[in-house]
Design a protein around this motif. Structure first.
Motif, PDB file in Angstrom:
ATOM      1  N   ARG A 101      -2.624  20.616   9.809  1.00  0.00           N
ATOM      2  CA  ARG A 101      -1.966  21.087  11.043  1.00  0.00           C
ATOM      3  C   ARG A 101      -0.514  20.633  11.078  1.00  0.00           C
ATOM      4  O   ARG A 101       0.378  21.397  11.438  1.00  0.00           O
ATOM      5  N   GLU A 102      -0.267  19.395  10.709  1.00  0.00           N
ATOM      6  CA  GLU A 102       1.100  18.866  10.693  1.00  0.00           C
ATOM      7  C   GLU A 102       1.966  19.605   9.677  1.00  0.00           C
ATOM      8  O   GLU A 102       3.113  19.957   9.970  1.00  0.00           O
ATOM      9  N   LYS A 103       1.421  19.845   8.478  1.00  0.00           N
ATOM     10  CA  LYS A 103       2.162  20.579   7.451  1.00  0.00           C
ATOM     11  C   LYS A 103       2.524  21.984   7.935  1.00  0.00           C
ATOM     12  O   LYS A 103       3.646  22.446   7.754  1.00  0.00           O
ATOM     13  N   PHE A 104       1.548  22.658   8.530  1.00  0.00           N
ATOM     14  CA  PHE A 104       1.785  24.022   9.005  1.00  0.00           C
ATOM     15  C   PHE A 104       2.832  24.024  10.114  1.00  0.00           C
ATOM     16  O   PHE A 104       3.745  24.851  10.122  1.00  0.00           O
ATOM     17  N   ASP A 105       2.720  23.093  11.025  1.00  0.00           N
ATOM     18  CA  ASP A 105       3.681  22.988  12.120  1.00  0.00           C
ATOM     19  C   ASP A 105       5.094  22.788  11.585  1.00  0.00           C
ATOM     20  O   ASP A 105       6.043  23.433  12.042  1.00  0.00           O
ATOM     21  N   LEU A 106       5.252  21.914  10.605  1.00  0.00           N
ATOM     22  CA  LEU A 106       6.569  21.677  10.012  1.00  0.00           C
ATOM     23  C   LEU A 106       7.107  22.927   9.323  1.00  0.00           C
ATOM     24  O   LEU A 106       8.290  23.264   9.452  1.00  0.00           O
ATOM     25  N   LEU A 107       6.251  23.626   8.587  1.00  0.00           N
ATOM     26  CA  LEU A 107       6.670  24.862   7.912  1.00  0.00           C
ATOM     27  C   LEU A 107       7.145  25.913   8.905  1.00  0.00           C
ATOM     28  O   LEU A 107       8.203  26.519   8.738  1.00  0.00           O
ATOM     29  N   ILE A 108       6.362  26.137   9.918  1.00  0.00           N
ATOM     30  CA  ILE A 108       6.677  27.164  10.901  1.00  0.00           C
ATOM     31  C   ILE A 108       7.935  26.791  11.689  1.00  0.00           C
ATOM     32  O   ILE A 108       8.816  27.614  11.900  1.00  0.00           O
ATOM     33  N   ASN A 109       8.024  25.554  12.112  1.00  0.00           N
ATOM     34  CA  ASN A 109       9.183  25.126  12.899  1.00  0.00           C
ATOM     35  C   ASN A 109      10.469  25.139  12.085  1.00  0.00           C
ATOM     36  O   ASN A 109      11.548  25.385  12.629  1.00  0.00           O
ATOM     37  N   GLU A 110      10.363  24.891  10.775  1.00  0.00           N
ATOM     38  CA  GLU A 110      11.542  24.943   9.908  1.00  0.00           C
ATOM     39  C   GLU A 110      12.181  26.329   9.962  1.00  0.00           C
ATOM     40  O   GLU A 110      13.397  26.472   9.890  1.00  0.00           O
ATOM     41  N   PHE A 111      11.360  27.353  10.097  1.00  0.00           N
ATOM     42  CA  PHE A 111      11.872  28.724  10.110  1.00  0.00           C
ATOM     43  C   PHE A 111      11.829  29.350  11.496  1.00  0.00           C
ATOM     44  O   PHE A 111      12.066  30.531  11.668  1.00  0.00           O
ATOM     45  N   ASN A 112      11.483  28.554  12.493  1.00  0.00           N
ATOM     46  CA  ASN A 112      11.496  28.994  13.890  1.00  0.00           C
ATOM     47  C   ASN A 112      10.560  30.172  14.166  1.00  0.00           C
ATOM     48  O   ASN A 112      10.912  31.103  14.887  1.00  0.00           O
ATOM     49  N   PHE A 113       9.366  30.140  13.577  1.00  0.00           N
ATOM     50  CA  PHE A 113       8.338  31.139  13.850  1.00  0.00           C
ATOM     51  C   PHE A 113       7.337  30.551  14.842  1.00  0.00           C
ATOM     52  O   PHE A 113       7.051  29.351  14.817  1.00  0.00           O
ATOM     53  N   ASN A 114       6.793  31.389  15.675  1.00  0.00           N
ATOM     54  CA  ASN A 114       5.760  30.959  16.620  1.00  0.00           C
ATOM     55  C   ASN A 114       4.378  31.180  16.010  1.00  0.00           C
ATOM     56  O   ASN A 114       4.211  32.031  15.136  1.00  0.00           O
ATOM     57  N   TYR A 115       3.417  30.431  16.523  1.00  0.00           N
ATOM     58  CA  TYR A 115       2.050  30.635  16.057  1.00  0.00           C
ATOM     59  C   TYR A 115       1.058  30.207  17.123  1.00  0.00           C
ATOM     60  O   TYR A 115       1.394  29.487  18.050  1.00  0.00           O
ATOM     61  N   THR A 116      -0.159  30.675  16.943  1.00  0.00           N
ATOM     62  CA  THR A 116      -1.274  30.345  17.806  1.00  0.00           C
ATOM     63  C   THR A 116      -2.294  29.579  16.977  1.00  0.00           C
ATOM     64  O   THR A 116      -2.509  29.905  15.811  1.00  0.00           O
ATOM     65  N   ILE A 117      -2.924  28.592  17.582  1.00  0.00           N
ATOM     66  CA  ILE A 117      -3.999  27.859  16.915  1.00  0.00           C
ATOM     67  C   ILE A 117      -5.319  28.309  17.520  1.00  0.00           C
ATOM     68  O   ILE A 117      -5.446  28.399  18.739  1.00  0.00           O
ATOM     69  N   VAL A 118      -6.288  28.619  16.654  1.00  0.00           N
ATOM     70  CA  VAL A 118      -7.634  28.954  17.124  1.00  0.00           C
ATOM     71  C   VAL A 118      -8.612  27.925  16.568  1.00  0.00           C
ATOM     72  O   VAL A 118      -8.498  27.501  15.429  1.00  0.00           O
ATOM     73  N   ASN A 119      -9.570  27.551  17.383  1.00  0.00           N
ATOM     74  CA  ASN A 119     -10.580  26.570  16.982  1.00  0.00           C
ATOM     75  C   ASN A 119     -11.924  27.209  16.642  1.00  0.00           C
ATOM     76  O   ASN A 119     -12.737  26.619  15.958  1.00  0.00           O
ATOM     77  N   SER A 120     -12.161  28.400  17.134  1.00  0.00           N
ATOM     78  CA  SER A 120     -13.442  29.067  16.880  1.00  0.00           C
ATOM     79  C   SER A 120     -13.374  29.842  15.560  1.00  0.00           C
ATOM     80  O   SER A 120     -12.300  30.054  15.010  1.00  0.00           O
ATOM     81  N   LEU A 121     -14.530  30.237  15.077  1.00  0.00           N
ATOM     82  CA  LEU A 121     -14.579  31.050  13.863  1.00  0.00           C
ATOM     83  C   LEU A 121     -13.791  32.325  14.110  1.00  0.00           C
ATOM     84  O   LEU A 121     -14.054  33.059  15.063  1.00  0.00           O
ATOM     85  N   PHE A 122     -12.800  32.577  13.285  1.00  0.00           N
ATOM     86  CA  PHE A 122     -11.877  33.697  13.478  1.00  0.00           C
ATOM     87  C   PHE A 122     -11.641  34.310  12.111  1.00  0.00           C
ATOM     88  O   PHE A 122     -11.005  33.704  11.250  1.00  0.00           O
ATOM     89  N   THR A 123     -12.166  35.498  11.904  1.00  0.00           N
ATOM     90  CA  THR A 123     -12.078  36.148  10.591  1.00  0.00           C
ATOM     91  C   THR A 123     -10.836  37.022  10.497  1.00  0.00           C
ATOM     92  O   THR A 123     -10.175  37.292  11.501  1.00  0.00           O
ATOM     93  N   ILE A 124     -10.565  37.491   9.306  1.00  0.00           N
ATOM     94  CA  ILE A 124      -9.428  38.395   9.102  1.00  0.00           C
ATOM     95  C   ILE A 124      -9.618  39.684   9.897  1.00  0.00           C
ATOM     96  O   ILE A 124      -8.660  40.239  10.423  1.00  0.00           O
ATOM     97  N   ALA A 125     -10.851  40.141  10.022  1.00  0.00           N
ATOM     98  CA  ALA A 125     -11.117  41.342  10.830  1.00  0.00           C
ATOM     99  C   ALA A 125     -10.786  41.081  12.299  1.00  0.00           C
ATOM    100  O   ALA A 125     -10.177  41.937  12.957  1.00  0.00           O
TER     101      ALA A 125
END
Length: 133
Positions: free
Chosen positions: A63-87
């Motif tokens: 989670r920390e790695k992803f947060d750093l990557l996204i924030n470095e490029f100023n992209f937003n994201y959502t975190i999901v905790n439940s099973l979430f498939t590509i579909a």
């Protein structure tokens, strides 16, 4: 010159965090080449462990790695905790962005985005729009 609004989205599972680094970097270059005001970037980061188990320390590190990557490029994201498939992700992405963009693109965590991708898609979209007239 560019007026095609493009949305690109990607579902990233927690265990893909090291793979997605190159996708994010290449995406940023492509967005910068096209114009950030014309591209909507969407990420969903899944921390669910139903498919792949890990320790809390490893999960938190991802989670920390992803947060750093996204924030470095100023992209937003959502975190999901439940099973979430590509579909699930693609259905939600289509619903959420079909009225906000002219073109929707499903990104992949292991994809490399060519720097000219959005420029070419804009050109193709403009050609199709002109052909309709």
């Amino acid at each position: 010159m560019t007026n095609t609004k493009i949305a690109i989205g990607c579902l990233v599972q927690w265990y893909e965090v090291d793979v997605v680094k190159d996708y994010i970097k290449s995406l940023r270059l492509a967005v910068d080449s096209y114009g950030k005001d014309n591209v909507i970037v969407d990420f969903t980061f899944s921390v669910n462990q139903d498919l792949e188990k890990s320790s809390t320390d490893v999960l938190n590190s991802c989670r920390e790695k992803f947060d750093l990557l996204i924030n470095e490029f100023n992209f937003n994201y959502t975190i999901v905790n439940s099973l979430f498939t590509i579909a699930d992700y693609r259905r939600n992405f289509n619903i959420n962005f079909c009225d906000k963009a002219d073109v929707l693109i499903w990104g992949e965590s292991d994809m490399i985005v060519p720097r000219q991708m959005f420029i070419i898609i804009d050109s193709l979209h403009q050609s199709v729009q002109q052909a309709k007239i």
